[in-house]
Write a protein that holds these residues in place. Structure first.
Motif, PDB file in Angstrom:
ATOM      1  N   PRO A  67      -7.693   3.189   2.453  1.00 39.39           N
ATOM      2  CA  PRO A  67      -8.361   3.035   4.121  1.00 39.39           C
ATOM      3  C   PRO A  67      -6.651   2.293   4.802  1.00 39.39           C
ATOM      4  CG  PRO A  67      -9.572   1.427   3.207  1.00 39.39           C
ATOM      5  CD  PRO A  67      -9.060   2.059   2.086  1.00 39.39           C
ATOM      6  N   PHE A  68      -5.792   2.293   4.473  1.00 33.21           N
ATOM      7  CA  PHE A  68      -4.520   1.771   5.139  1.00 33.21           C
ATOM      8  C   PHE A  68      -4.792   1.496   6.233  1.00 33.21           C
ATOM      9  CE2 PHE A  68      -0.538   0.829   6.495  1.00 33.21           C
ATOM     10  CZ  PHE A  68       0.073  -0.233   5.765  1.00 33.21           C
ATOM     11  N   LEU A  69      -5.310   2.471   7.535  1.00 34.66           N
ATOM     12  CA  LEU A  69      -5.229   2.459   8.696  1.00 34.66           C
ATOM     13  C   LEU A  69      -6.171   1.270   8.912  1.00 34.66           C
ATOM     14  CD1 LEU A  69      -4.267   5.779  10.788  1.00 34.66           C
ATOM     15  CD2 LEU A  69      -2.946   4.170  10.129  1.00 34.66           C
ATOM     16  N   PHE A  72      -5.040  -2.062   8.547  1.00 38.53           N
ATOM     17  CA  PHE A  72      -3.751  -2.370   9.104  1.00 38.53           C
ATOM     18  C   PHE A  72      -5.011  -3.496  10.278  1.00 38.53           C
ATOM     19  CE2 PHE A  72      -1.272  -1.508  12.484  1.00 38.53           C
ATOM     20  CZ  PHE A  72       0.092  -2.747  11.843  1.00 38.53           C
ATOM     21  N   LEU A  73      -5.891  -2.561  11.240  1.00 40.15           N
ATOM     22  CA  LEU A  73      -5.980  -2.862  12.100  1.00 40.15           C
ATOM     23  C   LEU A  73      -7.205  -4.448  11.974  1.00 40.15           C
ATOM     24  CD1 LEU A  73      -7.862   0.916  14.040  1.00 40.15           C
ATOM     25  CD2 LEU A  73      -5.302  -0.914  14.693  1.00 40.15           C
ATOM     26  N   LEU A 225      -4.829  -5.781   4.942  1.00 39.35           N
ATOM     27  CA  LEU A 225      -4.110  -5.011   3.884  1.00 39.35           C
ATOM     28  C   LEU A 225      -3.674  -5.873   2.102  1.00 39.35           C
ATOM     29  CD1 LEU A 225      -1.984  -3.578   6.485  1.00 39.35           C
ATOM     30  CD2 LEU A 225      -2.972  -2.695   4.651  1.00 39.35           C
ATOM     31  N   SER A 226      -3.547  -7.229   2.521  1.00 41.10           N
ATOM     32  CA  SER A 226      -3.546  -8.609   1.317  1.00 41.10           C
ATOM     33  C   SER A 226      -4.561  -7.654   0.263  1.00 41.10           C
ATOM     34  CB  SER A 226      -3.692 -10.191   1.919  1.00 41.10           C
ATOM     35  OG  SER A 226      -4.057 -10.228   2.384  1.00 41.10           O
ATOM     36  N   VAL A 227      -5.484  -7.816   0.714  1.00 35.27           N
ATOM     37  CA  VAL A 227      -6.216  -7.749  -0.438  1.00 35.27           C
ATOM     38  C   VAL A 227      -6.668  -5.867  -0.713  1.00 35.27           C
ATOM     39  CG1 VAL A 227      -9.198  -7.554  -0.486  1.00 35.27           C
ATOM     40  CG2 VAL A 227      -8.044  -8.988   0.533  1.00 35.27           C
ATOM     41  N   GLY A 228      -6.404  -5.147   0.816  1.00 34.81           N
ATOM     42  CA  GLY A 228      -6.598  -3.619  -0.186  1.00 34.81           C
ATOM     43  C   GLY A 228      -5.375  -3.102  -0.851  1.00 34.81           C
ATOM     44  N   LEU A 229      -4.167  -4.099  -0.861  1.00 35.59           N
ATOM     45  CA  LEU A 229      -2.894  -3.711  -1.737  1.00 35.59           C
ATOM     46  C   LEU A 229      -3.369  -4.829  -3.372  1.00 35.59           C
ATOM     47  CD1 LEU A 229       0.197  -4.834   0.281  1.00 35.59           C
ATOM     48  CD2 LEU A 229      -0.337  -2.397  -0.609  1.00 35.59           C
ATOM     49  N   ALA A 230      -4.179  -5.144  -2.565  1.00 37.63           N
ATOM     50  CA  ALA A 230      -4.554  -5.678  -4.388  1.00 37.63           C
ATOM     51  C   ALA A 230      -5.321  -5.429  -5.321  1.00 37.63           C
ATOM     52  CB  ALA A 230      -4.760  -7.643  -4.328  1.00 37.63           C
ATOM     53  N   THR A 231      -6.022  -4.263  -4.174  1.00 34.61           N
ATOM     54  CA  THR A 231      -7.015  -3.321  -5.460  1.00 34.61           C
ATOM     55  C   THR A 231      -5.993  -1.818  -5.770  1.00 34.61           C
ATOM     56  OG1 THR A 231      -7.369  -1.837  -3.233  1.00 34.61           O
ATOM     57  CG2 THR A 231      -8.995  -4.213  -3.744  1.00 34.61           C
ATOM     58  N   LEU A 232      -5.278  -1.640  -5.249  1.00 33.73           N
ATOM     59  CA  LEU A 232      -4.059  -0.872  -6.118  1.00 33.73           C
ATOM     60  C   LEU A 232      -4.032  -1.117  -7.772  1.00 33.73           C
ATOM     61  CD1 LEU A 232      -2.118   0.173  -3.088  1.00 33.73           C
ATOM     62  CD2 LEU A 232      -4.169   1.985  -3.752  1.00 33.73           C
ATOM     63  N   GLN A 233      -3.436  -1.691  -7.537  1.00 35.56           N
ATOM     64  CA  GLN A 233      -3.168  -2.650  -9.618  1.00 35.56           C
ATOM     65  C   GLN A 233      -4.582  -2.498 -10.214  1.00 35.56           C
ATOM     66  OE1 GLN A 233      -2.134  -6.516  -9.075  1.00 35.56           O
ATOM     67  NE2 GLN A 233      -0.640  -6.639  -7.362  1.00 35.56           N
ATOM     68  N   GLY A 234      -4.462  -2.058 -11.080  1.00 32.92           N
ATOM     69  CA  GLY A 234      -5.439  -0.536 -11.836  1.00 32.92           C
ATOM     70  C   GLY A 234      -5.381  -2.404 -13.454  1.00 32.92           C
ATOM     71  N   GLU A 235      -6.905  -1.876 -13.623  1.00 37.99           N
ATOM     72  CA  GLU A 235      -6.697  -2.789 -14.949  1.00 37.99           C
ATOM     73  C   GLU A 235      -6.043  -2.727 -16.563  1.00 37.99           C
ATOM     74  OE1 GLU A 235     -10.335  -4.961 -17.766  1.00 37.99           O
ATOM     75  OE2 GLU A 235     -10.968  -2.921 -16.231  1.00 37.99           O
ATOM     76  N   SER A 247       2.903  -2.141   0.136  1.00 39.90           N
ATOM     77  CA  SER A 247       3.522  -3.317   0.339  1.00 39.90           C
ATOM     78  C   SER A 247       4.425  -2.917   1.229  1.00 39.90           C
ATOM     79  CB  SER A 247       4.619  -3.679  -0.793  1.00 39.90           C
ATOM     80  OG  SER A 247       2.982  -4.029  -1.888  1.00 39.90           O
ATOM     81  N   LEU A 248       5.708  -2.096   1.361  1.00 41.25           N
ATOM     82  CA  LEU A 248       6.702  -1.371   2.617  1.00 41.25           C
ATOM     83  C   LEU A 248       6.094  -1.707   4.150  1.00 41.25           C
ATOM     84  CD1 LEU A 248      10.069  -1.762   3.063  1.00 41.25           C
ATOM     85  CD2 LEU A 248       9.418   0.155   2.174  1.00 41.25           C
ATOM     86  N   LEU A 249       4.692  -0.971   3.316  1.00 42.64           N
ATOM     87  CA  LEU A 249       4.376  -0.680   4.685  1.00 42.64           C
ATOM     88  C   LEU A 249       3.287  -1.697   5.581  1.00 42.64           C
ATOM     89  CD1 LEU A 249       2.875   2.391   4.325  1.00 42.64           C
ATOM     90  CD2 LEU A 249       5.370   2.475   5.787  1.00 42.64           C
ATOM     91  N   ALA A 250       3.351  -2.338   4.845  1.00 41.70           N
ATOM     92  CA  ALA A 250       2.859  -3.659   5.275  1.00 41.70           C
ATOM     93  C   ALA A 250       3.432  -4.610   6.070  1.00 41.70           C
ATOM     94  CB  ALA A 250       1.549  -3.896   4.014  1.00 41.70           C
ATOM     95  N   SER A 251       4.900  -4.617   5.552  1.00 41.45           N
ATOM     96  CA  SER A 251       5.639  -6.034   5.187  1.00 41.45           C
ATOM     97  C   SER A 251       6.415  -5.574   6.963  1.00 41.45           C
ATOM     98  CB  SER A 251       6.089  -6.287   4.389  1.00 41.45           C
ATOM     99  OG  SER A 251       7.299  -4.900   4.670  1.00 41.45           O
ATOM    100  N   LEU A 252       6.710  -4.120   7.016  1.00 39.44           N
ATOM    101  CA  LEU A 252       6.933  -3.740   8.260  1.00 39.44           C
ATOM    102  C   LEU A 252       6.804  -4.523   9.823  1.00 39.44           C
ATOM    103  CD1 LEU A 252       8.176  -0.059   7.692  1.00 39.44           C
ATOM    104  CD2 LEU A 252       9.722  -1.531   7.592  1.00 39.44           C
ATOM    105  N   PRO A 253       5.270  -4.845   9.812  1.00 39.51           N
ATOM    106  CA  PRO A 253       5.422  -5.247  10.873  1.00 39.51           C
ATOM    107  C   PRO A 253       5.810  -6.662  11.292  1.00 39.51           C
ATOM    108  CG  PRO A 253       4.391  -4.056  10.273  1.00 39.51           C
ATOM    109  CD  PRO A 253       4.508  -4.174   9.598  1.00 39.51           C
TER     110      PRO A 253
END
Length: 275
Positions: A67-69, A72-73, A225-235, A247-253
């Protein structure tokens, strides 16, 4: 005409060093952008594949994988509250330590400095237990609460207040202004460069904060977002192109913030460093 030429000849090694440093700083962002446009096979190929696959669907997969948006909020809300609270509380405490005279001031300041010497991981468990008893686990309030005050911010602003001239404060006191009026109307506007520096550092720290939200939040709708992106890393496997796209979208702001306000940010940090 020979003097500018001599000066240019003397400065070219400096330009070469600066160019190499700039390339080293830009290289990770270039690699991140390149990976976000590749397939998983290209991203994990050995030797590395420097040809982009123009796979723009990686960016759309970010929104379907998390749930990126919403996150992000959450990140924006957490960052805004932390920055506003630290600018308020740290400036008030810093002014009290720098200008006011009260019993135990030096002892309290030494205790504040002692907090800076303790790694944040040491009091991670006590903070968790406190929030658990308060029923604030897995909430945005629980994520924000420990970051409302900063010992480092108080120390930095105290040093800034100490560098300000006493004449302005004494003139305001002669006009009948009290400590609160002097702080809000006189000293706080003069501390604007220091506040800008603290605000920038707090924004960067809060936007990239991972450990504490990772411990407190386990609901995807409550994560930043920091935790949400960490969940994209699979076991066992990780879709690196999608992870790099997120990560690029998260760093744009943060990039946009620096581009828009780079002059004020640079001046604030440089002015605070000169103090």
């Amino acid at each position: 005409m020979s003097r500018p030429q001599v000066g240019g000849q003397r400065l070219w090694p400096v330009h070469v060093v600066l160019a190499i440093g700039a390339a080293a700083m830009v290289a990770p962002f270039f690699w991140q952008l390149l990976t976000s446009l590749q397939t998983l096979g290209q991203a994990t190929s050995v030797p590395p594949d420097f040809v982009p696959g123009w796979r723009w669907s990686n960016y759309s997969e970010v929104f379907s994988s998390m749930p990126f948006l919403r996150q992000f909020l959450n990140t924006v809300l957490i960052t805004v509250v932390r920055v506003a609270a630290q600018l308020l509380f740290c400036s008030m405490a810093a002014y009290a330590f720098a200008r006011l005279r009260f019993p135990g001031r030096n002892a309290l300041f030494l205790l504040l400095l002692a907090v800076l010497m303790v790694p944040s991981q040491v009091y991670l468990l006590p903070q968790y237990q406190i929030l658990m008893h308060l029923g604030l686990l897995n909430t945005l309030t629980g994520i924000v609460l420990p970051g409302l005050f900063s010992a480092f911010g108080t120390f930095m602003l105290r040093q800034f207040f100490l560098s300000l001239p006493l004449d302005v404060e004494e003139a305001a006191r002669l006009d009948g202004a009290g400590p609160v009026r002097i702080f809000w109307s006189v000293m706080l506007p003069l501390a604007k460069p220091g506040l800008i520096s603290l605000g920038v550092l707090t924004v960067l720290w809060s936007w990239n904060d991972l450990l504490w939200p990772l411990v407190v939040a386990n609901d995807a709708s409550r994560m930043p977002l920091s935790v949400g992106l960490a969940t994209l890393q699979g076991e066992h496997s990780t879709d690196y192109p999608v992870l790099m796209a997120g990560s690029l979208l998260a760093s744009l702001p943060m990039i946009v913030m620096f581009v828009v306000a780079q002059r004020r940010i640079t001046e604030g940090i440089a002015f605070t460093g000169s103090k």
